[in-house]
Design an enzyme around this catalytic site. Structure first.
Site, mmCIF file in Angstrom:
data_model
loop_
_atom_site.group_PDB
_atom_site.id
_atom_site.type_symbol
_atom_site.label_atom_id
_atom_site.label_comp_id
_atom_site.label_asym_id
_atom_site.label_seq_id
_atom_site.Cartn_x
_atom_site.Cartn_y
_atom_site.Cartn_z
ATOM 1 C CG HIS A 2 -70.567 43.577 -10.058
ATOM 2 N ND1 HIS A 2 -71.299 44.720 -10.298
ATOM 3 C CD2 HIS A 2 -70.326 43.022 -11.270
ATOM 4 C CE1 HIS A 2 -71.497 44.847 -11.611
ATOM 5 N NE2 HIS A 2 -70.907 43.834 -12.215
ATOM 6 C CG PHE A 4 -73.901 44.928 -2.664
ATOM 7 C CD1 PHE A 4 -74.062 44.582 -1.325
ATOM 8 C CD2 PHE A 4 -75.003 44.828 -3.512
ATOM 9 C CE1 PHE A 4 -75.294 44.139 -0.841
ATOM 10 C CE2 PHE A 4 -76.233 44.393 -3.029
ATOM 11 C CZ PHE A 4 -76.378 44.049 -1.693
ATOM 12 C CE LYS A 147 -73.207 61.696 -1.071
ATOM 13 N NZ LYS A 147 -71.804 62.184 -0.970
ATOM 14 C CG LEU A 388 -96.182 46.730 -12.347
ATOM 15 C CD1 LEU A 388 -97.044 47.165 -11.172
ATOM 16 C CD2 LEU A 388 -96.984 46.717 -13.636
#
Ligand code: NHW
Ligand code: EN5
Length: 388
Positions: A2, A4, A147, A388
Site C-alpha cells: 500500500h 500510499f 492513475k 451513509l
C-alpha cells in the site's frame, strides 16, 4: 503493497497485535498556520473545484458522476444511485464546510471527473470525544482509474480538514485498507422477492418455488405496535435524549445534539424515515427506528432499472422488543414499496436479523479511523455508528 496508505497516520498491518502502542492520536496536531496553504498538485489536465451542492447545476453534475461511476457490487450487477435530495442531506449537516465538497474537473471541458467529501461530526471512541471529519463519496470517473488520483484527493481533503483544526476522520469502505477498526456484514431482508430474483439480487432457495418464497417473506398490511407513528419536529428533544442514552453503550458512536437529530433523523421524503413509539398511556417516547433510502441502478436488466433499498439507520428499543419494532419497520418499508431492507450487524442488530428473515449478503463493510489508533479491532456489536 500500500504505497500510499503506508505513508499515512493510520494503523498499519505490521503493527496489528502490538499492544505496546498507545490508543489515541498517531500524529499530534500542528498550528493551523503551519498547514499547507496551497492545494496539492493535480496532473496538468485537471483542476480543483469546490462543489456548491446548493446549486442545482452542480448537484446534477455530482449526481451524474456518482450514478455512473460510484460503488458497485463485486459482480457489477448493481451500482449505488444516491438521489440529489439525499446528497444535499448527506453533505449539509449542522456546521458543514462547503470547502470540504471537493471536485476535480477537466481544465478544457470543465467536465466533473472526480469527487470526495467531508462533513464534521462529533464521535466518541471509548471515553474520548473528538471532532472528526466523516469522509464519503470518493469517486474517480471509470476512464481515469488507476492513475493515482485518489491519493491526491485524499491528501487534499485532509489538508482542508486540517485548516478547520480537525485532525481525525472516520470512513467506511467495502475494500480492505490499513487497517479496519471493525468489519461488518451486510444483511438483506427481501420485501419484493420476485423482483429481487428476477434482477439477480437474490436466488430461489433450494427446494423453494416462487410462490413459497413470496409466502415466506409476506408481511402484515399494517404495523402492530400501539402508538407507533412517524417522528415529528416536536419529538426532537425526546428522540435526542433516547438516542444519546442508547449510544453511550457502544465503544464508537456519534454524539448527537438536538440540531444533529433534527438534521439526521427528522423524516425527509425519499431520504430518511423515522418512526417512534409513543406510549398511549403516558405519551412517553419509548422506542425509535429509522432507515434511509438508497436505491441502486440495476445494470443491464430488460425489465427493471432501479432497486429500491432501505438501509437500517439508528434504532432504539426500551419498551417495545427490538424484534417487534424492526418488524414494524419492515412493514412500513413494504408499504412504501421498497424491494429490500438492508442492515449491518452493528449495535444490537444481530438480535433480530435471523428471526426477521434477513440473510447475509456477499458484501462487507470495513470501518476506519484516520489518525487514531485503537488497541484491538472491535466487534460489529460494539459499533454505534452508521455512515451513509
Ligand atoms: S468507500 C467508496 C469509495 N468509492 C468507490 O468505490 C467508487 C468506485 N471506485 C472509484 O471511484 C466510501 C475508484 O476506484 C476510487 C479509487 C476513487 C475508490 N478508500 O487513484 P488510484 C468512501 O468514499 C487507495 C481509500 O490509482 P482508483 C470513503 C488504494 O488502496 N483508499 O485508484 C473514502 C491505493 O492506495 P495504496 C482507497 O481505483 C475514504 C490508491 O487508492 C479506496 O483510480 C478515503 C489507488 O489510487 C477507498 N475506497 O481510485 C480515505 N479505494 O496505498 C479518507 C482505493 O493501496 C481518509 N484506495 O497504493 C481520511 C481523510 C481525512 C483526514 C482528516 C484528518
Ligand atoms: C460507504 N458509505 O457489495 C459505502 N453490496 O451484501 C461504500 N449484495 O448488495 C461501501 N454480487 O448479497 C460499499 N444479495 C460496500 C458494499 C458494496 C455493494 C455490495 C452487497 C452487500 C449486496 C447483494 C447482491 C449481490 C449481487 C451479486 C446480495 C443476496 C440477498 C439474499 C436475500 C435473501 C436472503 C439471503 C441474501
Amino acid at each position: 503493497k500500500h504505497k500510499f496508505w503506508e505513508t499515512q497516520p493510520v494503523g498499519q498491518f505490521k503493527d496489528q497485535g502490538d499492544t505496546s502502542l498507545p490508543e489515541g492520536p498517531i500524529q499530534l496536531p500542528t498550528p493551523v498556520s503551519e498547514v499547507k496553504q496551497e492545494p496539492y498538485n493535480l496532473p496538468g489536465l485537471y483542476e480543483w473545484t469546490t462543489c456548491d451542492i446548493d446549486s442545482e447545476e452542480t448537484c446534477a453534475e455530482v449526481y451524474s458522476l456518482l450514478t455512473n461511476n460510484y460503488v458497485e457490487d463485486d459482480e457489477n450487477m448493481f451500482r449505488f444511485n444516491y438521489s440529489k435530495e439525499f446528497l444535499r442531506w448527506a453533505l449539509r449537516p449542522p456546521g458543514y464546510f462547503k470547502s470540504w465538497h471537493i471536485g476535480v474537473r477537466v481544465k478544457v471541458s470543465k467536465k466533473l471527473v472526480a469527487f470526495i467529501t467531508g462533513i464534521p461530526a462529533r464521535i466518541r471512541v471509548g471515553d474520548v470525544v473528538v471532532m472528526k471529519a466523516e469522509i464519503n463519496f470518493l469517486c474517480v470517473h471509470k476512464k481515469l482509474r488507476s492513475k493515482r488520483l485518489a491519493p491526491v484527493m485524499i491528501k487534499e481533503v485532509t489538508r482542508r480538514v486540517h485548516l478547520e483544526n480537525i485532525w481525525q476522520a472516520a470512513y467506511t469502505a467495502g475494500v480492505v485498507l490499513p487497517t479496519p477498526i471493525a468489519t461488518c456484514q451486510y444483511w438483506h431482508r427481501s420485501l419484493n422477492p420476485k423482483k429481487l430474483i428476477d434482477v439477480g439480487f437474490s436466488r430461489l432457495g433450494a427446494r423453494m418455488t416462487m410462490s413459497r418464497t413470496i409466502k415466506l417473506y409476506k408481511l402484515p398490511e399494517s404495523t402492530v405496535t400501539p402508538g407507533f407513528r412517524k417522528m415529528e419536529l416536536l419529538d426532537v428533544p425526546a428522540v435526542t435524549r433516547l438516542l444519546r442514552d442508547y449510544l453511550r453503550q457502544f465503544i464508537v458512536a456519534p454524539v448527537f445534539d438536538e440540531d444533529d437529530v433534527e438534521h439526521w433523523l427528522l423524516p425527509t421524503e425519499n431520504v430518511v424515515d423515522s418512526y417512534l413509539v409513543e406510549s398511549p398511556e403516558t405519551h412517553e417516547i419509548t422506542d425509535f427506528c429509522s432507515f434511509y433510502t438508497l436505491p441502486s441502478s440495476i445494470l443491464g436488466n430488460q425489465n427493471h432499472s432501479i432497486l429500491k433499498a432501505a438501509y437500517s439507520y439508528y434504532n432504539v428499543s426500551t419498551k417495545t422488543p427490538l424484534l417487534q419494532l424492526m418488524n414494524d419497520a419492515l412493514i412500513v418499508a413494504k408499504q412504501r414499496d421498497f424491494d429490500v431492507f438492508n442492515a449491518l450487524d452493528v449495535m444490537h442488530n444481530e438480535s433480530f436479523l435471523k428471526e426477521l428473515k434477513f440473510g447475509p449478503g456477499d458484501g462487507q463493510l470495513h470501518y476506519y479511523l484516520y489518525n487514531y489508533r485503537v488497541k484491538h479491532a472491535l466487534k460489529p456489536s460494539e459499533l454505534g455508528l452508521v455512515l451513509l
